[in-house]
Design an enzyme around this catalytic site. Structure first.
Site, PDB file in Angstrom:
ATOM      1  N   THR A 177       8.542 -46.001  18.872  1.00 27.46           N
ATOM      2  CA  THR A 177       9.711 -45.670  18.017  1.00 27.46           C
ATOM      3  C   THR A 177      10.856 -45.439  18.853  1.00 27.46           C
ATOM      4  O   THR A 177      11.228 -44.606  19.904  1.00 27.46           O
ATOM      5  CB  THR A 177       9.242 -44.061  17.659  1.00 27.46           C
ATOM      6  OG1 THR A 177       8.047 -44.019  17.218  1.00 27.46           O
ATOM      7  CG2 THR A 177      10.083 -43.733  16.480  1.00 27.46           C
ATOM      8  N   LYS A 207       4.820 -50.856  34.701  1.00 29.22           N
ATOM      9  CA  LYS A 207       4.967 -49.239  34.549  1.00 29.22           C
ATOM     10  C   LYS A 207       4.250 -48.406  35.492  1.00 29.22           C
ATOM     11  O   LYS A 207       3.039 -48.828  35.944  1.00 29.22           O
ATOM     12  CB  LYS A 207       4.323 -49.112  33.267  1.00 29.22           C
ATOM     13  CG  LYS A 207       4.503 -47.521  32.861  1.00 29.22           C
ATOM     14  CD  LYS A 207       3.918 -47.365  31.368  1.00 29.22           C
ATOM     15  CE  LYS A 207       4.170 -45.832  30.926  1.00 29.22           C
ATOM     16  NZ  LYS A 207       3.989 -45.614  29.411  1.00 29.22           N
ATOM     17  N   THR A 263       5.672 -48.585  25.517  1.00 28.58           N
ATOM     18  CA  THR A 263       5.649 -48.902  27.159  1.00 28.58           C
ATOM     19  C   THR A 263       4.590 -49.159  27.917  1.00 28.58           C
ATOM     20  O   THR A 263       4.581 -49.533  28.950  1.00 28.58           O
ATOM     21  CB  THR A 263       6.550 -47.749  27.731  1.00 28.58           C
ATOM     22  OG1 THR A 263       5.734 -46.399  27.331  1.00 28.58           O
ATOM     23  CG2 THR A 263       7.828 -47.446  27.336  1.00 28.58           C
ATOM     24  N   ASP A 264       3.416 -48.760  27.083  1.00 30.36           N
ATOM     25  CA  ASP A 264       2.107 -48.807  28.037  1.00 30.36           C
ATOM     26  C   ASP A 264       2.001 -50.472  28.285  1.00 30.36           C
ATOM     27  O   ASP A 264       1.330 -50.555  29.581  1.00 30.36           O
ATOM     28  CB  ASP A 264       0.921 -48.416  27.218  1.00 30.36           C
ATOM     29  CG  ASP A 264       0.716 -46.997  27.298  1.00 30.36           C
ATOM     30  OD1 ASP A 264      -0.236 -46.384  26.940  1.00 30.36           O
ATOM     31  OD2 ASP A 264       1.693 -46.328  27.822  1.00 30.36           O
TER      32      ASP A 264
END
Lengths: 648, 460
Positions: B106, B261, B182-183
Site C-alpha cells: 500500500t 532488505k 518490501t519483503d
C-alpha cells in the site's frame, strides 16, 4: 454598551451559574511500571544528553470525505522540520516507529484495571488498541496508541456524583525542547511511558469544584500505589464552556492549584468574544459582510525608529498591513486578565505562520509606543482605511508573511462567529494561549499491529484484592479514629494506608500515634534522605509490638528507627536494649517450652534421623516465635529437647 | 457468511441473532459488567468467536464477551459506505508521462474514521488526493497488475510484470514506477533486471516500510522520489528507491541486482551490498553517486526475455547439514541449486558425494556466500578446490537471492550446463562486479566512542 467582568477574586458561585459555566476534566497520570507500554525500554528514566538525532516530517492522511482534517491541515501548513533527540538508554527502534509494537505491558494493564475498579468503571471484556493521530510531531509515528479499559465510572462529590466517561490507557508523548520558526525539537525519553486518562463529564460548575474533583481523583489514584508521583507525572486538561459559547479544551495544566484561575480566564475570554461578536453585529459586520484587505507597506517604514521593525528591515523582511473593516475598538477589547483581543491574532501568526519572534504584530489600537502617529496616518492612507477600521501590521519573510496575513484575516473573520473551536494551552500566569485548531471528531482508527486482548474475570478477581477502599470512605473512617484533620487526605491517599489499617487492628496503640510514625515522621526521614526501603512491613510490626509491651519504645521511636535506618544493627537488636531482658524473654521462652512439649507429645510423622525431625519442628516453631525469640535460641532449645527425649 | 453478521461466528453470532441485532446496529448492551452503548462493527477473521466488537461514540473500539451479555437493545442503524470521492489527476502536456504498475503493497491510503478501515488509494485520482506533489512531476497513469503480499510473488507475477513493462516501453512511456511489497522487492528487482534488458527508460521499484496511513510513513516520500526519478532522471536501469537514513532526508536509488532488505522493519532497510548506490534522490534533485550507469535513450528497443524454470532452489548451508537434503532435491527433480556457503564458499565434507552425484546428473550447482559481502573464492582453501572439483561453480560476488533468480532464468533458456554457466557468469546488470571498493562494506558497530561521536554530528 460597556463590557465588564468581575476580577477573579470577586467572582461568586452565582456569577458562574449566570454564565452557565460547564467544566470537564481530563487527567493524564503516569503509571508506576518498570517498562514502557509497547516496548521493553525502562520507564521513568529521563536523560538530558542525547546520542543521535532523527529528522521527520508529518503528512496528514486523507479522510473519507476527501478532505484533510482541520488540525492536520494546519500542522501541514506550518511545514515544520521535526528533530527527535534520542538516547540509547531510554528509547529503542519502536519509539522511532522503525519497529512494530511489542505486546502491551501487563503490569501497566494490571495497574489500570485496579484504578478502573476503584473508580467504579465498567470494565470492557476485550481491549482494542486504536491509533489517534497527532501531527504536531510530539509522537514520531504521527499517532499515539491508545485503548479504553473502562466506561461510565463515578466518584461522589458533595451531594452529587461526578461521572467519569472513560478510562484510557495510552502512550505518553515526547517532551518539547524548543519550537522556533520552522524547527521543532523533541526529546524522546518520556515517549512510550504508560499513561492513564480519566475523563469526567462536564458536571462541574465552578472553578473551585474543578480543583476539588481534580484533587479527589489525584488522591484516589495515588492511594493504589500504582502511579508515579513527582513533577510532570500528572497533567490536567480542562474543557470549558459558557452559555452561548463553545467547548474549549485547555491543555497542559501542570498543577491543580492553577486550575481555578485558568477556568476563570477562559470563561472571561469566551464572554468577551461573544460580546465582540454582538458588537460587530451591531455595526453590521457578519461573516458575510466581513471585509479585509492587505498591502505591502515596507517602503513606508524604512525610516522607522521602532526597534523590532528596524531589525525586520535589516533582515530583509517584508512588512504588510491588513485593514479590518469596522473593527475599530475590537482589537483592544480585554479578553483575559491583562490580555486583549489582538493577542488572539498574534497567537495564530506565531503558531501557524511560524512568526515566532515577538512582538509579531502591532495594531492601530496598541497602547504601547510603537510607530509614530504620522507613519500610521501614511499607512491608513495607503490602505484607504476608514475611521471605523482597524489596522494590523505583520512582517517576516515573504512566504511566512503571506501565511500570516491569511491567519490574521481568518481569525478576524472568526470574531463574527464568536468563539472558534480551538485547543488552547495553559500558561503559568493563569491565562491561556492558542495551541491548535480543534481536531475533527474522529482522528482515530484501529491499530492492526496488535490483536485484541481479553480481560478475564479471574484477572479482575486477582486484582480486586489490590483495590484500596476509596479515599472518601477512608477519610470518614479515619476522622472517626481521631486522626488530625490536616493528615486525613495524606493518610487516605497513601499506599501505606493498607499497612496503617492492619497495624491499628492488631495493636493496642492510639491510631494517631501510629499515624505520626507512619506518615509525619516518615516524611521527615524521607527529607533527611534516610534509606526508608530498609523499613519493611515486618519491621513496623515488630516496632509496634514492642511498643505495646514497652511504652518507652513508643516514646523513643524516632531515635530507635533513625538508629536502625542509618546503622548496621537489626531493628530487633536495637529494640532488645529497651526491653527488660528478663521479662519478655522469660515469658516467651516459657511459651516456647510449652509449645515444644505439646509438639513432641503430639502424633508426629516418623523421621529417619533427628536432623530431619529438627528441621520439621523448626518449620512449625518459627511461625509463632519468629521476632520474639532469636532463631538460634529456638533451635538450641529444640535440640536440647530432642536430645533430651532420646536420652530418656 | 451473510454480510449481516460479517466476521462473527458462533457463539457470538448466535447472540446477535437472538437479540435481533446485526453489524451496523446502534445498540445498548446490558452486561454483568455494566451497560455499554455503541455501534456493532464487523469482526476481524483472525479474532476469536467469544466477543462482539462495539465502536463507542468517542471513536474507541471495545469488545464485549458474549458470556456477560444479558440483553441487547437496538437503538438505530448506521451503515457504512466506502465510496471515495475521486479527484482528477491534472494533465499537463509539457510534463513527462509516467506509468505506475501495482503489484501489491500500500503505497498510499485513505482512512475511513467511522469504521477504522484503511483503504488503499491507487487510481491516479486517489493518488493525487493523497500525494498532490506528484502532479508537479508528471502525468501519472496507474495499472493494477496484482494485489499480493510480496512473499507471494513468484515467476507468474515476475513474467507478467516484465511483459507489462515491455508493453509500456513500446508505447513510448517516459518512465515506469512499480509499487511492490518490501519483503521480496529485491528478488523482483533482480529477476526483472534479467527479464527486462536494455531498457531505454528508468524503471523504479518502490514500497513503504511503515503503513501509509501513518502521518510519519515513508510511503509518500518514497513515492515522490520514485516518480521524480522515473520522470526526470537519465538512469535507465531497474532500481529500488527507498529511504536512505531513517530520517526524512533523502532516498537512495539502488541497482536492482545488488540491493537487499537488511532489517525487518527499519525505514532505512534497503542497502546496496558490496558497492555504493547509483544515486541519492530528494524532492529537489537527483544526485548520481557514480558515472557507470546506463543512460536514457529515445528509442523503444527493450529486450524482454521471460524464461524461467521453477525447479531451482537456494540451500542455506549450516554445520552438520546432511547429504540427504541434496539427494531429496535431486529426487524431486530440481535442476538448479544455489548454495549459500560459509566463509569463502564452503560446505562440509559429508555433502561432497551428494553434490558430485547432482552435478554428474546435470544439475546446475552454484556457490554464493552467506556473509553476503565479499567474493566466493574457492581456490584459497583445499575445501573450496575440492568442492569446485565436484562441479560446483563459484558465483563471484552475486548475492544468493540474485543467483537463485538468475539460475531460474538461465535454466529457463537452456539445459546445457556450459551455456548455463556462460549465462550465469556473464554480468548483465551488475550482479557480479569486477571489484569491491572499500566503501562497499561499511557496517559500523554501535557503542564505539568515535562512531557514537559521528552519529551525534549527523542526523541518522
Amino acid at each position: 454598551m460597556t463590557f465588564s467582568f468581575k476580577a477573579f477574586e470577586a467572582m461568586t458561585d452565582k456569577d458562574y451559574k449566570n454564565l452557565g459555566l460547564k467544566v470537564g476534566l481530563e487527567i493524564h497520570q503516569q503509571l508506576l511500571t518498570k517498562k514502557k507500554l509497547f516496548c521493553r525500554c525502562p520507564a521513568g528514566v529521563y536523560s538530558e544528553v542525547h546520542d543521535a538525532e532523527i529528522l521527520r516530517h508529518m503528512r496528514p492522511t486523507l479522510s473519507e470525505l476527501g478532505e484533510y482534517d482541520g488540525t492536520a491541515l494546519m500542522e501541514f501548513k506550518t511545514r515544520k522540520n521535526i528533530i527527535y533527540q534520542i538516547n540509547h538508554e531510554t528509547v529503542c527502534t519502536y519509539e522511532m516507529d522503525d519497529t512494530p509494537p511489542f505486546e502491551i505491558d501487563q503490569e501497566a494493564l494490571d495497574n489500570t484495571l485496579i484504578v478502573a475498579m476503584l473508580l467504579n468503571y465498567k470494565v470492557v471484556s476485550e481491549i482494542h488498541i486504536a491509533r489517534k493521530q497527532y501531527l504536531d510531531g510530539s509522537i514520531p509515528a504521527g499517532f499515539q496508541r491508545t485503548t479504553i479499559v473502562g466506561v461510565d465510572g463515578w466518584i461522589p462529590y458533595q451531594d452529587k456524583k461526578i461521572g467519569l466517561i472513560q478510562l484510557g490507557l495510552e502512550e505518553d508523548a515526547c517532551r518539547e525542547v524548543s519550537d522556533v520558526e520552522h524547527l521543532r525539537i523533541f526529546r524522546t525519553d518520556r515517549l512510550g511511558m504508560p499513561l492513564i486518562e480519566m475523563v469526567t463529564q462536564p458536571d462541574m460548575h465552578t472553578p473551585e469544584e474543578v480543583a476539588d474533583v481534580a484533587n479527589i481523583l489525584r488522591c484516589a489514584v495515588r492511594s493504589t500505589g500504582k502511579v508515579r508521583t513527582g513533577i510532570g507525572a500528572a497533567r490536567q486538561d480542562v474543557n470549558v464552556s459558557i452559555t452561548g459559547g463553545t467547548r474549549i479544551e485547555i491543555k497542559g495544566v501542570s498543577r491543580i492549584p492553577l486550575l481555578p484561575r485558568l477556568i476563570y480566564n477562559e470563561a472571561r475570554r469566551q464572554h468577551a468574544l461573544l460580546y465582540i461578536k454582538d458588537r460587530l453585529k451591531q455595526k453590521g459586520i457578519t461573516s458575510e459582510t466581513f471585509r479585509a484587505r492587505s498591502a505591502d507597506v515596507s517602503n513606508l517604514l524604512v525610516r522607522t525608529s521602532w526597534e523590532p521593525l528596524q531589525q525586520a528591515i535589516q533582515r530583509g523582511d517584508e512588512i504588510h498591513c491588513v485593514n479590518l473593516k469596522g473593527f475599530s475598538g475590537v482589537l483592544n477589547q480585554t479578553t483575559q486578565t491583562d490580555k486583549v483581543f489582538s493577542k488572539e491574532i498574534s497567537d495564530r501568526a506565531r503558531v501557524i505562520a511560524c512568526l515566532t519572534r515577538l512582538p509579531n504584530i502591532i495594531t492601530s489600537e496598541s497602547l504601547e509606543e510603537t510607530i509614530d502617529s504620522y507613519t500610521w496616518q501614511k499607512i491608513r492612507k495607503a490602505l484607504n482605511s476608514g475611521n471605523e477600521d482597524a489596522l494590523v501590521l505583520v512582517w517576516g519573510n515573504p512566504e511566512d508573511v503571506r501565511t500570516g496575513i491569511n491567519e490574521i484575516m481568518t481569525r478576524a473573520k472568526e470574531a463574527t462567529i464568536g468563539i472558534p473551536s480551538e485547543t488552547r494551552q495553559a500558561l503559568e500566569d493563569g491565562t491561556n494561549g492558542f495551541e491548535r485548531i480543534l481536531p475533527g471528531p474522529d482522528r482515530m482508527y484501529p491499530d492492526t499491529d496488535l490483536p485484541p486482548l481479553e480481560i478475564q474475570e479471574k484477572r479482575l478477581r486477582r486484582l480486586g484484592k489490590h483495590v484500596p477502599e476509596p479515599v472518601w470512605v477512608r477519610i470518614e473512617k479515619y476522622r472517626k479514629l481521631g486522626i488530625p484533620e490536616n493528615l486525613l487526605v495524606t493518610v487516605a491517599s497513601s499506599p501505606r494506608a493498607f499497612l496503617f489499617e492492619e497495624l491499628i487492628k492488631k495493636f493496642n496503640i492510639p491510631p494517631h500515634r501510629i499515624v505520626n510514625y507512619l506518615f509525619e515522621q516518615y516524611t521527615a526521614w524521607k527529607r533527611q534522605n534516610l534509606p526508608l526501603d530498609k523499613m519493611s512491613e515486618k519491621d513496623w510490626y515488630l516496632f509496634f509490638r514492642a511498643s505495646e509491651q514497652q511504652p518507652v519504645i513508643l516514646e523513643n521511636g524516632a531515635s530507635i528507627i533513625k538508629n536502625f535506618l542509618s546503622g548496621d544493627r537489626t531493628l530487633y537488636s536495637i529494640l532488645k536494649t529497651y526491653l527488660p531482658p528478663e521479662t519478655e524473654i522469660k515469658n516467651e521462652e516459657k511459651n516456647l517450652y510449652m509449645s515444644i512439649k505439646d509438639l513432641t507429645e503430639d502424633e508426629l510423622p516418623h523421621f529417619s534421623d533427628n536432623t530431619k525431625k529438627h528441621k520439621y519442628l523448626m518449620g512449625i516453631l518459627m511461625k509463632p516465635f519468629r521476632g520474639k525469640i532469636p532463631g538460634k535460641t529456638i533451635s538450641e532449645t529444640l535440640w536440647n529437647s530432642i536430645n533430651g527425649v532420646n536420652n530418656e | 457468511m451473510s454480510d449481516q453478521y460479517k466476521g462473527y461466528r458462533n457463539p457470538a453470532r448466535a447472540v446477535l441473532k437472538e437479540n435481533g441485532v446485526s453489524v451496523w446496529s446502534s445498540v445498548e448492551m446490558n452486561t454483568s459488567r455494566g451497560v455499554f452503548k455503541g455501534l456493532i462493527l464487523p469482526r476481524s477473521e483472525t479474532a476469536d468467536n467469544k466477543h462482539i466488537m462495539l465502536k463507542l461514540h468517542n471513536g474507541y473500539n471495545i469488545g464485549i464477551a458474549v458470556s456477560t451479555i444479558q440483553e441487547i437493545r437496538e437503538l438505530g442503524r448506521k451503515e457504512a459506505h466506502y465510496k471515495i470521492p475521486e479527484k482528477e489527476f491534472p494533465v499537463d502536456p509539457k510534463k513527462p508521462d509516467v506509468k505506475l504498475l501495482g503489484t501489491g503493497g500500500t503505497i498510499a491510503s485513505r482512512l475511513d474514521y467511522r469504521t477504522g478501515a484503511v483503504i488503499p488509494a491507487f487510481s491516479p485520482g486517489e493518488l493525487y488526493g493523497s500525494v498532490p506533489e506528484l502532479a508537479d512531476l508528471c502525468n501519472l497513469d496507474t495499472e493494477k497488475l496484482y494485489g499480493v503480499f510480496s512473499e507471494n510473488m513468484g515467476p507468474e507475477q515476475w513474467i507478467g510484470t516484465a511483459e507489462a513493462i515491455g508493453r509500456e516501453i513500446r508505447k513510448g512511456i517516459h518512465g515506469i514506477v512499480i509499487g511492490h511489497g518490501t519483503d521480496t522487492m529485491h528478488h523482483t528487482a533482480a529477476v526483472l533486471s534479467f527479464m527486462v534488458q536494455n531498457s531505454p527508460i528508468p524503471i523504479v521499484m518502490v514500497g513503504s516500510q511503515r503503513s501509509s496511513d501513518r502521518p510519519s510513513s515513508d510511503a509518500a516520500l518514497n513515492l515522490i522520489h520514485a516518480v521524480k526519478t522515473a520522470a526526470e532522471s537519465d538512469i535507465s536501469e531497474i532500481m529500488v528507491c527507498m529511504f536512505g537514513p531513517t530520517s526524512d532526508q533523502y532516498g537512495l536509488l539502488h541497482r536492482g541486482t545488488r540491493v537487499r532488505k537488511m532489517h525487518s522493519s527499519y525505514r532505512s532497510t534497503f542497502r546496496t551490498i558490496g558497492d555504493i548506490p547509483i544515486a541519492m534522490v530528494n524532492r529537489e534533485k537527483i544526485t548520481p553517486l557514480r558515472t557507470d550507469y546506463k543512460h536514457r535513450r529515445l528509442d523503444q528497443e527493450v529486450v524482454i526475455n521471460t524464461s524461467f524454470n521453477e525447479k531451482v532452489t537456494i540451500v542455506y548451508y549450516y554445520p552438520n547439514m546432511q547429504p540427504d537434503i541434496i539427494e531429496s532435491l535431486a529426487d524431486n527433480g530440481y535442476r538448479g541449486i544455489v548454495i549459500a556457503g560459509t566463509g569463502l564458499g564452503h560446505v562440509n565434507k559429508p555433502l561432497y558425494p551428494a553434490l558430485k552425484k547432482a552435478c554428474d546428473n546435470g544439475i546446475a550447482v552454484y556457490m554464493t556466500v552467506q556473509t553476503l559481502w565479499g567474493y566466493v573464492q574457492m581456490y584459497v582453501y583445499e575445501t573450496g578446490r575440492e568442492i569446485m572439483g565436484l562441479g560446483v561453480v563459484p558465483c563471484a560476488n552475486m548475492l544468493p537471492e540474485v543467483a537463485y533468480v538468475k539460475l531460474g532464468w538461465a535454466l529457463g533458456q537452456t539445459d546445457d550446463p556450459e551455456k548455463v554457466k556462460e549465462i550465469m557468469l556473464t554480468p548483465i546488470a551488475g550482479e557480479i562486479t569486477e571489484r569491491e571498493p572499500y566503501n562497499g562494506y561499511l557496517i559500523y558497530q554501535g557503542g564505539i566512542p568515535e562512531v557514537e561521536q559521528f552519529l551525534r554530528m549527523i542526523k541518522r
